[in-house]
Design a protein around this motif. Structure first.
Motif, short mmCIF file in Angstrom:
data_model
loop_
_atom_site.label_atom_id
_atom_site.label_comp_id
_atom_site.label_asym_id
_atom_site.label_seq_id
_atom_site.Cartn_x
_atom_site.Cartn_y
_atom_site.Cartn_z
N LYS A 22 0.84 -1.21 0.00
CA LYS A 22 0.00 0.00 0.00
C LYS A 22 0.88 1.26 0.00
CE LYS A 22 -2.46 3.01 3.07
NZ LYS A 22 -3.66 3.58 2.48
N ILE A 23 1.86 1.29 0.89
CA ILE A 23 2.70 2.49 1.00
C ILE A 23 3.54 2.67 -0.26
CG2 ILE A 23 4.62 3.53 2.27
CD1 ILE A 23 3.50 2.24 4.81
N TYR A 24 4.07 1.56 -0.78
CA TYR A 24 4.93 1.65 -1.95
C TYR A 24 4.14 2.02 -3.21
CZ TYR A 24 8.27 0.42 -5.56
OH TYR A 24 9.10 0.47 -6.64
N ALA A 25 2.99 1.35 -3.40
CA ALA A 25 2.24 1.53 -4.64
C ALA A 25 1.51 2.87 -4.68
CB ALA A 25 1.24 0.39 -4.82
N THR A 26 0.99 3.30 -3.54
CA THR A 26 0.21 4.54 -3.54
C THR A 26 1.01 5.72 -3.03
OG1 THR A 26 -0.66 4.17 -1.32
CG2 THR A 26 -1.91 3.20 -3.14
N LYS A 27 2.24 5.47 -2.55
CA LYS A 27 3.08 6.51 -1.94
C LYS A 27 2.28 7.27 -0.88
CE LYS A 27 6.93 6.08 -4.35
NZ LYS A 27 6.62 4.66 -4.64
N SER A 28 1.42 6.52 -0.21
CA SER A 28 0.54 7.14 0.78
C SER A 28 0.38 6.24 2.00
CB SER A 28 -0.83 7.40 0.15
OG SER A 28 -1.84 7.42 1.14
N CYS A 29 0.28 6.85 3.16
CA CYS A 29 0.04 6.07 4.36
C CYS A 29 -1.27 6.52 5.00
CB CYS A 29 1.20 6.20 5.34
SG CYS A 29 1.46 7.89 5.90
N LEU A 34 0.41 5.76 12.76
CA LEU A 34 1.84 5.73 13.10
C LEU A 34 2.03 5.23 14.53
CD1 LEU A 34 4.83 6.42 12.56
CD2 LEU A 34 4.33 8.77 13.25
N LYS A 35 1.05 5.53 15.39
CA LYS A 35 1.13 5.09 16.79
C LYS A 35 1.19 3.56 16.86
CE LYS A 35 0.60 9.35 18.24
NZ LYS A 35 -0.52 9.99 18.89
N CYS A 77 9.37 5.42 7.12
CA CYS A 77 8.65 5.96 5.97
C CYS A 77 7.61 7.00 6.39
CB CYS A 77 7.91 4.84 5.23
SG CYS A 77 8.70 4.35 3.73
N MET A 78 6.85 6.67 7.42
CA MET A 78 5.75 7.55 7.82
C MET A 78 6.27 8.83 8.46
SD MET A 78 2.85 4.89 9.17
CE MET A 78 1.62 6.18 9.35
N ARG A 79 7.46 8.75 9.06
CA ARG A 79 8.02 9.95 9.72
C ARG A 79 8.91 10.76 8.79
NH1 ARG A 79 8.19 11.09 14.92
NH2 ARG A 79 7.23 9.70 16.44
N MET A 80 9.68 10.07 7.94
CA MET A 80 10.76 10.73 7.22
C MET A 80 10.56 10.85 5.71
SD MET A 80 12.84 11.42 9.64
CE MET A 80 13.42 10.90 11.25
N HIS A 81 9.84 9.90 5.11
CA HIS A 81 9.78 9.90 3.65
C HIS A 81 9.05 11.17 3.16
CE1 HIS A 81 8.77 8.77 -0.46
NE2 HIS A 81 9.73 7.86 -0.38
N ARG A 82 9.71 11.89 2.27
CA ARG A 82 9.24 13.20 1.83
C ARG A 82 7.79 13.17 1.34
NH1 ARG A 82 9.83 15.61 -3.07
NH2 ARG A 82 10.82 13.70 -3.82
N ILE A 83 7.45 12.17 0.54
CA ILE A 83 6.10 12.12 -0.05
C ILE A 83 5.13 11.38 0.86
CG2 ILE A 83 4.76 11.35 -2.05
CD1 ILE A 83 7.44 11.54 -3.64
N ASN A 89 -2.45 10.83 8.51
CA ASN A 89 -3.60 11.50 9.14
C ASN A 89 -3.27 11.85 10.59
OD1 ASN A 89 -5.16 8.94 7.44
ND2 ASN A 89 -5.52 11.06 6.86
N ARG A 90 -2.37 12.81 10.72
CA ARG A 90 -1.88 13.18 12.05
C ARG A 90 -3.01 13.62 12.98
NH1 ARG A 90 3.24 14.47 13.08
NH2 ARG A 90 3.60 14.55 10.84
#
Lengths: 215, 10
Positions: A22-29, A34-35, A77-83, A89-90
């Motif tokens: 999901k994260i790789y294909a959609t570049k979205s989390c 994150l918790k 990824c969720m903290r550091m990856h630019r995109i 959803n903080r």
């Protein structure tokens, strides 16, 4: 290794692969807590301290390294990856997960099998894992709509512990060994927390409809 | 013993 244990390990592995996909294909989390991911990273780091002291099998060692590595990678990824981090959803992911950590640690200090560092961290990891999904479930409930891959991720993650319980029952009858009380109780609690989610997951599957959790 | 405790599980 019996079939239930194997199914448990595989569903656990699949859940991680689905999340990475999901994260790789959609570049979205989006929709991912994150918790919960941080709690899981902590769970694996605390539980697999035995990587340094015991060797069980190549399979076990590889799986432990995969669980530690993938959970750290997802947190990174969720903290550091630019995109990727932009879609986090903080504002919805506000569960106070430190209370879960503190509560699990206090419980491990009180309820454990031996007063050794490894045993206390092991018990801590079992307690923390049982409740680690809570921030994720709260996030899904708040956002209402659950995208397909996120739904599959949570489903496989929940199925894994249920298979472990079947594995303990199987081992009880075939090996006449009971394992540990701590695992049984925590595993039952962990699986019970998913009951609601499983219900809506199966309903959406049966009706061929999009998964939605009631607010 | 560790064996008794299902130490082979993940």
């Amino acid at each position: 290794m019996n079939i239930f244990r194997l199914a448990g390990d595989l569903t656990h592995l699949i859940s991680i692969l689905v999340l990475l996909l999901k994260i790789y294909a959609t570049k979205s989390c989006s929709g991912i807590s994150l918790k919960t991911q941080e709690l899981y990273a902590l769970v694996f780091l605390a539980r697999y301290l035995d990587l340094f002291t015991d060797f069980v099998s190549v399979y076990n060692t590889v799986m432990k390294l995969v669980f530690i590595g993938s959970s750290l990678a997802i947190v990174w990824c969720m903290r550091m990856h630019r995109i990727v981090k932009r879609s986090y959803n903080r504002e919805l992911d506000t569960f106070r997960h430190y209370f879960l950590v503190a509560g699990s640690f206090v419980l491990a200090l009180v309820v454990h099998e031996k007063f050794t560092l490894q045993e206390i961290f092991w018990a801590f990891s079992i307690y923390l894992e049982a409740v680690a999904i809570l921030p994720q479930l709260v996030l899904l409930q708040r956002s209402g709509n659950v995208d397909n891959l996120t739904g599959q991720y949570v489903f496989f993650l929940g199925a894994y512990r249920a298979f472990y319980i079947l594995n303990w029952i199987y081992r009880y009858f075939t090996e006449q060994r009971f394992g540990r009380w701590i695992s049984w109780i925590s595993g039952l609690v962990q699986t019970a927390l998913y009951a609601d989610f499983f219900y809506y997951y199966f309903m959406s599957w049966k009706n061929n409809a999009k998964l939605q959790l009631p607010a | 013993s560790p064996k008794e405790n299902f130490h082979d599980e993940l």
